[in-house]
Every structure is written in C-alpha cells, then in structure tokens.
Scaffold this motif. Structure first.
Motif, mmCIF file in Angstrom:
data_model
loop_
_atom_site.group_PDB
_atom_site.id
_atom_site.type_symbol
_atom_site.label_atom_id
_atom_site.label_comp_id
_atom_site.label_asym_id
_atom_site.label_seq_id
_atom_site.Cartn_x
_atom_site.Cartn_y
_atom_site.Cartn_z
ATOM 1 N N ASP A 110 0.818 -1.222 0.000
ATOM 2 C CA ASP A 110 0.000 0.000 0.000
ATOM 3 C C ASP A 110 0.851 1.271 0.000
ATOM 4 N N ALA A 111 2.158 1.128 -0.126
ATOM 5 C CA ALA A 111 3.059 2.285 -0.031
ATOM 6 C C ALA A 111 2.736 3.348 -1.073
ATOM 7 N N ARG A 112 2.234 2.918 -2.235
ATOM 8 C CA ARG A 112 1.931 3.873 -3.300
ATOM 9 C C ARG A 112 0.830 4.863 -2.906
ATOM 10 N N LYS A 113 0.085 4.516 -1.846
ATOM 11 C CA LYS A 113 -0.998 5.392 -1.414
ATOM 12 C C LYS A 113 -0.503 6.535 -0.529
ATOM 13 N N LEU A 114 0.764 6.475 -0.129
ATOM 14 C CA LEU A 114 1.310 7.510 0.740
ATOM 15 C C LEU A 114 1.383 8.847 0.001
ATOM 16 N N SER A 115 0.946 9.909 0.650
ATOM 17 C CA SER A 115 0.991 11.234 0.032
ATOM 18 C C SER A 115 2.255 11.990 0.430
ATOM 19 N N ARG A 116 2.964 11.460 1.425
ATOM 20 C CA ARG A 116 4.173 12.114 1.893
ATOM 21 C C ARG A 116 5.378 11.620 1.082
ATOM 22 N N PRO A 117 6.512 12.310 1.184
ATOM 23 C CA PRO A 117 7.699 11.896 0.415
ATOM 24 C C PRO A 117 8.434 10.725 1.063
ATOM 25 N N PHE A 118 7.698 9.646 1.353
ATOM 26 C CA PHE A 118 8.296 8.462 1.950
ATOM 27 C C PHE A 118 7.922 7.259 1.106
ATOM 28 N N GLY A 119 8.747 6.235 1.172
ATOM 29 C CA GLY A 119 8.454 5.001 0.448
ATOM 30 C C GLY A 119 8.787 3.795 1.299
ATOM 31 N N ILE A 120 8.211 2.680 0.951
ATOM 32 C CA ILE A 120 8.474 1.408 1.629
ATOM 33 C C ILE A 120 8.845 0.404 0.559
ATOM 34 N N SER A 121 9.989 -0.232 0.701
ATOM 35 C CA SER A 121 10.424 -1.178 -0.316
ATOM 36 C C SER A 121 10.860 -2.483 0.322
ATOM 37 N N GLN A 122 10.859 -3.525 -0.489
ATOM 38 C CA GLN A 122 11.264 -4.848 -0.029
ATOM 39 C C GLN A 122 12.778 -4.918 0.076
ATOM 40 N N GLN A 123 13.279 -5.668 1.061
ATOM 41 C CA GLN A 123 14.720 -5.836 1.205
ATOM 42 C C GLN A 123 15.172 -7.051 0.414
ATOM 43 N N PHE A 124 16.223 -6.868 -0.400
ATOM 44 C CA PHE A 124 16.770 -7.954 -1.212
ATOM 45 C C PHE A 124 18.245 -8.153 -0.862
ATOM 46 N N PRO A 125 18.815 -9.311 -1.203
ATOM 47 C CA PRO A 125 20.257 -9.519 -1.032
ATOM 48 C C PRO A 125 21.051 -8.502 -1.860
ATOM 49 N N VAL A 126 22.315 -8.308 -1.508
ATOM 50 C CA VAL A 126 23.148 -7.304 -2.161
ATOM 51 C C VAL A 126 23.220 -7.539 -3.664
ATOM 52 N N GLU A 127 23.401 -8.811 -4.071
ATOM 53 C CA GLU A 127 23.560 -9.086 -5.501
ATOM 54 C C GLU A 127 22.269 -8.807 -6.281
ATOM 55 N N VAL A 128 21.123 -9.021 -5.646
ATOM 56 C CA VAL A 128 19.841 -8.721 -6.294
ATOM 57 C C VAL A 128 19.667 -7.206 -6.423
ATOM 58 N N MET A 129 20.031 -6.466 -5.367
ATOM 59 C CA MET A 129 19.934 -5.011 -5.406
ATOM 60 C C MET A 129 20.817 -4.432 -6.510
ATOM 61 N N GLU A 130 21.991 -5.020 -6.714
ATOM 62 C CA GLU A 130 22.898 -4.528 -7.749
ATOM 63 C C GLU A 130 22.290 -4.723 -9.129
ATOM 64 N N ARG A 131 21.666 -5.868 -9.376
ATOM 65 C CA ARG A 131 21.020 -6.102 -10.670
ATOM 66 C C ARG A 131 19.832 -5.164 -10.863
ATOM 67 N N ARG A 132 19.099 -4.902 -9.771
ATOM 68 C CA ARG A 132 17.969 -3.976 -9.857
ATOM 69 C C ARG A 132 18.438 -2.561 -10.211
ATOM 70 N N ARG A 133 19.549 -2.137 -9.606
ATOM 71 C CA ARG A 133 20.069 -0.800 -9.888
ATOM 72 C C ARG A 133 20.403 -0.631 -11.375
ATOM 73 N N LYS A 134 20.900 -1.692 -11.987
ATOM 74 C CA LYS A 134 21.251 -1.632 -13.404
ATOM 75 C C LYS A 134 20.005 -1.620 -14.294
ATOM 76 N N LEU A 135 18.928 -2.222 -13.811
ATOM 77 C CA LEU A 135 17.719 -2.325 -14.624
ATOM 78 C C LEU A 135 16.784 -1.128 -14.488
ATOM 79 N N VAL A 136 16.868 -0.407 -13.363
ATOM 80 C CA VAL A 136 15.969 0.728 -13.132
ATOM 81 C C VAL A 136 16.062 1.773 -14.249
ATOM 82 N N PRO A 137 17.270 2.189 -14.685
ATOM 83 C CA PRO A 137 17.329 3.186 -15.782
ATOM 84 C C PRO A 137 16.650 2.683 -17.057
#
Length: 250
Positions: free
Chosen positions: A189-216
């Motif tokens: 439900d984080a997308r419903k927040l009107s404030r400048p805050f977010g909630i995200s899932q925690q992933f292992p370091v190697e998964v986060m690195e692949r996500r960072r490359k894919l976001v752009p």
C-alpha cells in the motif's frame, strides 16, 4: 532459529533486541551454510546461543519469498523442530525477520499443545510457534515434514493443509500483540502515501545490484509499453527483458 547467509543481517537485528530482553532460556541457532556458520561463530563471542551446523548448504537467493530456494530453506523447519520434540524438549521456533520488543513466554499459558501467530481467518502463521512436546505435536510435525518431502511448497501453506485434520489443541496468539508477516500489506500500500516516503522490499546485495542496473532501462521507456521489476527481473509489456531485448515470459 535457522539462519542462512542471506538472512544474516536479519539475525543481527533479531539478536540485538533479544539480548535487550535478558531472557534466561537456551537459544539454539542452526546455520544453513558454511558462510553464515563462520559469521555466527564470530558474532557469538559471549556464547549467547548454541550454534549448530545443519546438513544442508542453502543459497543466499533463498531470501526471495516463494522462490524454489526459499521453499527448500523453509522445508527443513519441521525436521529441526522434531529433533527436539522427540527428546521431550518444549520449543519456541521463531523466524529471523522479526523483532522481539517484549518477553513472549508469559503468553504461552493454559492447557494447549501449541501457540501460533495468525495471518487471518483459517491461516496460521509459522513465523512463531511455541510447542509442547507430546504425542499430538510430534504427530503433527511428522505430517508436516512428510507433506513437504512429497511436494515442495511454501511451508506455511502446507502446514495449514495438514493442520486441518489435526486434533492438536492450539491457541492462536493475539494479532495485536503478535503481528505476523501479513504486515506485507503495508508495503504493497506504499503507493498510497501522500508524503515523500516510500516502503520497499529488502533484497540480497547481488539482487539489489542487478535492480540498480535495470531501473534506468525501466524508466527510459518511451514507447508507451508497461515496464516493471519483479525481484531482479525486468518485464516490458509482459515480456522478460534480456540485455537489450525482450523475450516471451511464457
């Protein structure tokens, strides 16, 4: 409690709050791989817990809920529990992705065989289970173990299936005092927040690195196609993205 290398940071957080409670109960921590066994050994300088090495060697990717690796990691739970129940030892099993703010033991009272968290109506949560060692609890754990060996699935799903035919006397824990993993709804439900805050899932370091490359790549879509990330995989117009191209997701 069981820990693999992907969950080591969760355990560090859990043991931090556990130590604050100064509980005088034997704590057994089962290491699921060689890397985390070494880290736990180095962490346990004050001998706060008894460290046991399991017979398995699980992967860090087991932190991705619902994945094959996650299910394989969780499938060992009834076997570990039986190791102690069959010797007449009462146990409290807890997941590492939790925080103990108060002593839970005073809530395990009454003539019950088990006490468990609850995710919702008819859905018991296996993230916290207090169990008395007796014939009924051992029988239930054996059924759970056998069902997971027959069909690998999310451990909690299988537990609820075998529990349906159980005669065990179980006490559901108050959801206000023992909130379960269903709090995941907050993240969704984080997308419903009107404030400048977010909630995200925690992933292992190697998964986060692949996500960072894919976001752009995901944000650079100019053709109007829908794009979204699922763990460390990018889907564009419902097709899996692979190094500059997309392939059918089926």
């Amino acid at each position: 409690m069981t820990v693999n290398d992907g969950y080591f940071d969760f355990f560090q957080n859990w043991i931090h709050f556990y130590n604050k409670l100064q509980l005088n109960f034997p704590l057994i921590v089962i290491a699921e791989d060689d890397d985390v066994f070494l880290k736990l050994h180095q962490l346990n300088t004050q001998s706060v817990f008894t460290l046991v090495r399991s017979w398995r060697n699980t992967l860090r990717s087991a932190v991705v809920y619902g994945s094959k690796e996650f299910n394989e990691l969780a499938s060992g739970r009834p076997t570990y529990i039986l190791t102690y129940l069959e010797t007449g030892t009462n146990i409290l099993y807890a997941d590492t992705d939790s925080v103990w703010l108060h002593d839970p033991f005073p809530y395990f009272q009454g003539t019950f065989d088990m006490w468990m968290q609850v995710d919702g109506p008819g859905n018991l949560c296996t993230g916290l289970i207090a169990i008395k060692s007796n014939n009924e609890s051992i029988k239930l754990m054996r059924l759970w173990e056998a069902a997971l060996k027959k069909r690998l699935d999310i451990g909690q799903t299988v537990f609820n299936q075998v529990f349906t035919n159980s005669t065990i006397h179980l006490k559901p824990l108050d959801r206000n005092l023992f909130p379960s993993g269903n709090i995941e709804k907050v993240r969704l439900d984080a997308r419903k927040l009107s404030r400048p805050f977010g909630i995200s899932q925690q992933f292992p370091v190697e998964v986060m690195e692949r996500r960072r490359k894919l976001v752009p790549v995901m944000l650079d879509r100019k053709d109007g196609k829908e794009a979204y990330l699922a763990a460390d995989k990018l889907y564009i117009d419902e097709h899996l993205y692979r190094d500059g191209a997309t392939s059918g997701s089926g």
